[in-house]
Scaffold this motif. Structure first.
Motif, short mmCIF file in Angstrom:
data_model
loop_
_atom_site.label_atom_id
_atom_site.label_comp_id
_atom_site.label_asym_id
_atom_site.label_seq_id
_atom_site.Cartn_x
_atom_site.Cartn_y
_atom_site.Cartn_z
N GLY A 585 14.73 -21.56 -51.34
CA GLY A 585 16.00 -22.27 -51.33
C GLY A 585 16.69 -22.31 -49.99
N ARG A 614 10.94 -29.41 -64.85
CA ARG A 614 12.39 -29.47 -64.95
C ARG A 614 12.87 -30.77 -65.61
NH1 ARG A 614 14.75 -25.33 -62.59
NH2 ARG A 614 16.78 -26.39 -62.65
N GLU A 617 17.24 -32.14 -66.21
CA GLU A 617 18.09 -31.79 -65.07
C GLU A 617 17.46 -32.18 -63.74
OE1 GLU A 617 20.44 -27.87 -63.31
OE2 GLU A 617 18.75 -27.62 -64.69
N TYR A 619 15.14 -31.64 -60.06
CA TYR A 619 15.09 -30.71 -58.94
C TYR A 619 16.31 -30.83 -58.02
CZ TYR A 619 10.11 -30.57 -60.20
OH TYR A 619 8.93 -30.44 -60.87
N ARG A 668 21.75 -30.16 -53.30
CA ARG A 668 21.36 -28.96 -54.04
C ARG A 668 19.93 -29.08 -54.55
NH1 ARG A 668 25.00 -25.54 -55.89
NH2 ARG A 668 26.59 -27.18 -55.85
N LYS A 670 16.99 -27.16 -56.90
CA LYS A 670 16.67 -26.11 -57.87
C LYS A 670 15.17 -26.11 -58.11
CE LYS A 670 21.10 -26.06 -60.31
NZ LYS A 670 21.80 -26.15 -61.63
N ASP A 672 11.57 -23.22 -59.33
CA ASP A 672 11.09 -21.97 -59.91
C ASP A 672 9.89 -21.50 -59.10
OD1 ASP A 672 12.54 -21.93 -62.82
OD2 ASP A 672 11.99 -23.97 -62.27
N PRO A 682 13.75 -18.56 -61.29
CA PRO A 682 14.49 -19.71 -60.77
C PRO A 682 15.15 -19.40 -59.42
CG PRO A 682 15.70 -18.67 -62.56
CD PRO A 682 14.38 -17.98 -62.49
N GLU A 684 17.80 -21.46 -56.19
CA GLU A 684 18.65 -22.58 -55.86
C GLU A 684 18.98 -22.53 -54.37
OE1 GLU A 684 23.18 -24.08 -56.96
OE2 GLU A 684 21.89 -23.28 -58.57
N THR A 686 21.33 -24.80 -51.19
CA THR A 686 22.30 -25.86 -50.93
C THR A 686 22.41 -26.12 -49.44
OG1 THR A 686 24.15 -24.29 -50.83
CG2 THR A 686 23.67 -25.31 -52.97
#
Length: 692
Positions: A585, A614, A617, A619, A668, A670, A672, A682, A684, A686
């Motif tokens: 991330g 995913r 929602e 990625y 953002r 996301k 795994d 998981p 994340e 930003t």
């Protein structure tokens, strides 16, 4: 080569940045269909605005369901072009399944399920597994006799989901994760449609689409009789049919049928996309307030299905990537909008008469075409599947295949050495069945290589008739099937839609006259020159049984090979690892400021996206200061690219900021990451961007 073609063929997957989607201009164009719509209720004549009749005055209850079915975005061979190098590297737009369940308001057990899927082809393996799962949940409510699963035929979607080796071998083998994503997405869409069933009004409209496709095998089409050619001027079927669903006078869904190959994106494109039909569905839904990150809450479902586009290309210059836009992405958008425009007419009520249908498994090599439908009025046998050398040459207007092998379509000279070899090696029976085909790949003589027992169906919803089969008919083949069914049912031809790519895949259907030219479509007509007349016999029998209310012998498939085809080597990710000193991330590259209208590129430390697709929602999201999402996996102004090497993944987000107001935004990611042969965790990341 014309100047337009030169420009188009040099485009790359990132050229969309110069031709961004303008949300404001699109919504202005869609204003006429975004609000409340009222029209004629059951039994009322004609189209157009009428007084609100309330909800459910017609003869149907309808349920709608939308679900994410995105397959593996990294390393999966893609459908359609049979190019080994074309493996997924990311997402331009997610794949969706769009389901409609029609219920006879007077007979709850009388139902019809129609699912349109953003996939290249539909296979028996998918069909049978979906049926198994539906039976586990609903018993005998949804069966092979009332469930049709259709592919839009996008050529830029992950493959490896067939149970027959001929198809899976072009993707390196079977891909269990993409197969599961496909099946799960379809079943979820049907489940959501089942929960959504309620009284609805159904209307049907026929209109025309202008400048959306040209005939890619005109020399073949020209061989057809004048009666056929007059019905399809210039070798294009401009007919567009739309079934609208409304409740309380408000439009809540539609299924559109139009004959066009989704090959706007060429064989070099490696991002998952729905092509022109996927764009039309997505944009129509967006205009009606759908948030594609939350398909479970979709207030509108728009399915853009195919009819019979076997010889219709979107490449208007008759070479790959030749318009009508400056690049592939713009071409898909332009053609999508042209198909959308044809759905404006809300039509009239056709619901009187309830729901009925006939279904049969047909062993195609054993068919005999009767003199009723053969041009020479003689009987002709079909035989085991053989693919011709013209098939190996590919459709040279759309690209693909292996040009280095030197195979050509008939209009480009054909393949004399294969033809000469056939003279000495092919048995007379094969010559009688396959005629002028330069026989190359006798797949039907090898068990499990190619599907030869196929499902054929006719369903009636009120006075609307849908004919489905798992082949790619040319427009004239579709015309003859439509005429055959109309005559047998004694109804008008305009009440009938013929839909290919359904519940199975068996390559092409040409007319016997088109077959003689041995262009790509004729080389891929696998059961012989008189395949179409034999299929007309099948549909004639089914239609007569439907009209007379008689049962038919259903038959059965030729066995289920799912799971027996070898998996793609290395398709399972063993582990993920960040670069030394980095963490999942973490931002690797990001601009501090971006001028509005230019491209913003952010690179993250990612993980293999195949760990978890995913669904829903996604990625990526891009949010403004108020937390409103202005971009995601399926937005027209984003592109997600994955680069994976020895367990390390770089995830690149390209965001076109055209029409984006100045301000601060958050990109953002996301995902795994996977421990060595272990669990998923998981993460994340930003990145803050300033748009000036």
């Amino acid at each position: 080569m014309c100047e337009h073609t030169k420009q188009a063929t040099t485009s790359s997957s990132n050229n969309f940045l110069e031709n961004s989607f303008s949300r404001r201009s699109f919504f202005r164009g869609m204003a006429a269909v975004t609000g409340t719509v009222v029209w004629a209720s059951a039994g009322a004549p004609g189209a157009g605005a009428q007084e609100d009749s309330g909800s459910g005055t017609g003869g149907f209850k309808v349920g709608r369901g939308l679900a994410d079915m995105t397959g593996e975005p990294w390393g999966a061979g893609m459908f359609g072009y049979a190019v080994d190098e074309q493996k997924t590297v990311g997402i331009q737009r997610r794949q969706y399944a769009r389901a409609f369940i029609f219920v006879d308001a007077n007979r709850e057990d009388s139902r019809f399920v129609h699912v349109t899927c953003d996939v290249g082809l539909m296979f028996q393996s998918i069909h049978l597994e979906v049926l198994r799962r539906l039976k586990d949940k609903y018993g005998d409510l949804y069966t092979q006799e009332n469930v049709v699963l259709a592919a839009t035929h996008t050529h830029v979607a992950p493959g490896g989901t067939s149970q027959h080796l001929m198809v899976d071998i072009t993707h390196g083998g079977f891909r269990p994760k993409t197969f599961e994503a496909t099946v799960e997405g379809i079943v979820t869409a049907v489940e959501r449609a089942h929960e959504d069933i309620q009284p609805s009004d159904v209307t049907v409209a026929e209109s025309a689409v202008a400048d959306a496709g040209v005939n890619r095998s005109k020399t073949s089409w020209d061989r057809n009789p004048e009666e056929d050619k007059k019905a399809l001027p210039n070798g294009v079927d401009t007919r567009s049919v739309t079934l609208h669903v409304s409740r309380g006078g408000k439009q809540v869904g539609l299924i559109n049928w139009y004959s066009l190959h989704p090959t706007s994106f060429g064989a070099e494109y490696k991002h998952i996309a729905g092509d022109n039909k996927g764009y039309a569905a997505w944009a129509t839904e967006e205009a009606h307030g759908v948030v594609h990150r939350h398909p479970e809450d979709a207030p509108f479902v728009a399915a853009f299905a195919n009819m019979c586009p076997g010889d219709i290309t979107p490449n208007m210059g008759l070479t790959p990537n030749s318009g009508p836009g400056a690049d592939e992405r713009e071409s898909a958008k332009i053609l999508g909008e042209r198909m959308m425009k044809a759905t404006d007419d809300l039509g009239k009520d056709w619901s009187a008469g309830g729901i009925d249908g006939r279904f049969r498994w047909v062993d195609c090599p054993k068919l005999v075409a009767s003199p009723r439908f053969t041009p020479d009025k003689k009987e002709h046998k079909l035989g085991p599947a053989i693919l011709g050398a013209a098939f190996a040459g590919s459709s040279q207007e759309d690209g693909g295949g292996v040009p280095l092998l030197g195979f050509n379509e008939g209009e480009r000279g054909g393949n004399p050495w294969v033809r000469d070899l056939n003279k000495f090696l092919a048995p007379q029976e094969v010559k009688d069945i396959h005629g002028p085909k330069e026989c190359l790949l006798p797949m039907g003589y090898i068990d499990g290589m190619i599907q030869q027992v196929h499902p054929f169906t006719i369903h009636r919803l009120g006075t609307f008739v849908l004919v489905t089969l798992g082949f790619e008919p040319t427009i004239t083949s579709g015309l003859r099937i439509k005429r055959t069914v109309a005559a047998a049912l004694e109804v008008s031809e305009n009440t009938i839609v013929v839909q290919g790519y359904t519940n199975a895949y068996g390559h092409y259907i040409t007319t016997p006259e088109e077959y003689e030219a041995q262009n790509y479509e004729g080389g891929a007509t696998i059961f012989g020159q008189y395949q179409l007349p034999a299929f007309q016999d099948v549909f004639d029998e089914l239609a007569r049984a439907l009209k007379e209310g008689k049962p038919v012998e259903v038959g059965e498939p030729a066995g289920d090979l799912t799971g027996l085809i070898p998996k793609v080597p290395g398709s399972d990710n063993w582990m993920d690892a960040p670069p030394a000193g980095k963490k999942f991330g973490e931002v690797l590259e990001a601009p501090t400021e971006v001028k509005s209208g230019s491209n913003a590129r952010v690179v993250f430390v990612g993980a293999n996206p195949n760990n978890d697709m995913r669904h829903g929602e996604g990625y990526v999201t891009i949010e403004d200061l108020n937390g409103e999402v202005v971009g995601d996996d399926s937005s027209e102004n984003t592109l997600i690219t994955f680069e994976n090497s020895f367990g390390q993944t770089r995830t690149t987000i390209d965001w076109n900021t055209q029409d984006v107001p100045p301000g601060q935004y958050t990109v953002r990611l996301k995902g795994d990451w996977k421990a060595f042969l272990g669990k998923l965790t998981p993460f994340e990341g930003t990145a803050e961007l300033q748009i000036t």
